[in-house]
Design a protein around this motif. Structure first.
Motif, PDB file in Angstrom:
ATOM      1  N   UNK A   1     -31.697   5.427 -62.003  1.00  0.00           N
ATOM      2  CA  UNK A   1     -32.753   4.570 -62.556  1.00  0.00           C
ATOM      3  C   UNK A   1     -34.107   4.856 -61.923  1.00  0.00           C
ATOM      4  N   UNK A   2     -35.141   4.403 -62.586  1.00  0.00           N
ATOM      5  CA  UNK A   2     -36.494   4.509 -62.061  1.00  0.00           C
ATOM      6  C   UNK A   2     -36.792   3.196 -61.332  1.00  0.00           C
TER       7      UNK A   2
ATOM      8  N   UNK B   1     -22.211  16.436 -64.998  1.00  0.00           N
ATOM      9  CA  UNK B   1     -22.972  15.663 -64.032  1.00  0.00           C
ATOM     10  C   UNK B   1     -24.470  15.920 -64.098  1.00  0.00           C
ATOM     11  N   UNK B   2     -24.908  16.808 -64.943  1.00  0.00           N
ATOM     12  CA  UNK B   2     -26.325  17.128 -65.055  1.00  0.00           C
ATOM     13  C   UNK B   2     -26.981  16.114 -65.976  1.00  0.00           C
TER      14      UNK B   2
ATOM     15  N   UNK C   1     -34.480   9.555 -66.129  1.00  0.00           N
ATOM     16  CA  UNK C   1     -33.760   8.361 -65.696  1.00  0.00           C
ATOM     17  C   UNK C   1     -32.589   8.062 -66.634  1.00  0.00           C
ATOM     18  N   UNK C   2     -31.521   7.555 -66.066  1.00  0.00           N
ATOM     19  CA  UNK C   2     -30.368   7.116 -66.831  1.00  0.00           C
ATOM     20  C   UNK C   2     -29.666   6.027 -66.022  1.00  0.00           C
TER      21      UNK C   2
END
Length: 96
Positions: free
Chosen positions: A39-40, A28-29, A34-35
């Motif tokens: 998100x950004x 979970x790390x 952002x992924x």
């Protein structure tokens, strides 16, 4: 042990161990970047920074090869004329 004698699940030693464990689960790390899950978000009115293939320098031979043409003198000249005529649009049509 029968169901009648079994303590509630929340009182089991396994649940107590899981509650006490403060270690992050590596799956979970995200590394802080952002992924898909983090998100950004842009501020209202802020425009996204988009990068296109036309932001880098292109030679006629590069455009000819990107179009799938053999880099013959005729095709390179055709690509040169297209770059001269259309500029970045010639690249963006081929390599968006």
């Amino acid at each position: 042990m029968t169901d009648e004698n079994r303590p509630p699940l929340e009182e089991s030693p396994e649940v107590a161990d899981a509650i006490e464990d403060d270690v992050a689960v590596s799956a979970f790390v995200t590394g802080g970047g952002p992924d898909a899950e983090n998100p950004v978000f842009l501020s209202p009115g802020e425009q996204p920074r988009l990068r296109t293939g036309a932001e880098q320098p292109w030679e006629p031979v590069d455009l000819a090869v990107a179009k799938g043409w053999d880099p013959t003198p005729e095709n390179i000249e055709r690509a040169r004329r297209e770059l001269e005529r259309d500029g970045a649009a010639a690249i963006e049509r081929t390599v968006p």
